[in-house]
Design an enzyme around this catalytic site. Structure first.
Site, short mmCIF file in Angstrom:
data_model
loop_
_atom_site.label_atom_id
_atom_site.label_comp_id
_atom_site.label_asym_id
_atom_site.label_seq_id
_atom_site.Cartn_x
_atom_site.Cartn_y
_atom_site.Cartn_z
CD GLU A 230 -6.17 9.06 8.65
OE1 GLU A 230 -5.81 9.29 7.48
OE2 GLU A 230 -7.26 8.52 8.92
CB SER A 231 0.03 7.65 5.42
OG SER A 231 -0.55 8.60 4.57
CB CYS B 219 -0.88 -0.03 1.25
SG CYS B 219 -1.75 1.50 1.55
CE LYS C 117 -8.50 -3.40 5.90
NZ LYS C 117 -9.46 -2.37 5.61
CB VAL D 48 -2.01 0.00 6.53
CG1 VAL D 48 -2.54 -1.28 7.14
CG2 VAL D 48 -2.15 -0.03 5.02
#
EC number: 2.5.1.18
Length: 92
Positions: A55-56, A3, A30, A43
């Protein structure tokens, strides 16, 4: 396939030399407990010091603040902005 949002966290962990256990999550299956870490089931999730961050972009900022050395970005604002632009393109 990785991802791109999780890849952001992986790139920062590698660039900063952070010792971490990376856990792959099957996004199609998941585990239920994953939703305790992120109610959206997305993710990456960073677990550190008994807490968790998701939250990236927020996770990226957290890693930079929690592990300041070596710094991820330059001190000059314009150079730092251009580094972030490059980083954003590299992780899309």
């Amino acid at each position: 396939r990785t991802c791109p949002y999780a890849q952001r966290a992986r790139l920062i962990i590698a660039a900063k030399g952070i010792s971490a256990d990376l856990v792959n999550v099957d996004l199609n299956k998941k585990p239920d407990h994953f939703f305790d870490l992120n109610p959206y089931g997305e993710v990456p999730v960073v677990l550190h010091n008994g807490g968790h961050v998701y939250e990236s972009l927020i996770a990226a900022e957290y890693l930079e603040e929690a592990f300041p050395d070596p710094p991820l970005f330059a001190k000059e604002a314009l150079v730092r902005a251009n580094e972030r632009i490059y980083f954003n393109h590299a992780t899309k």
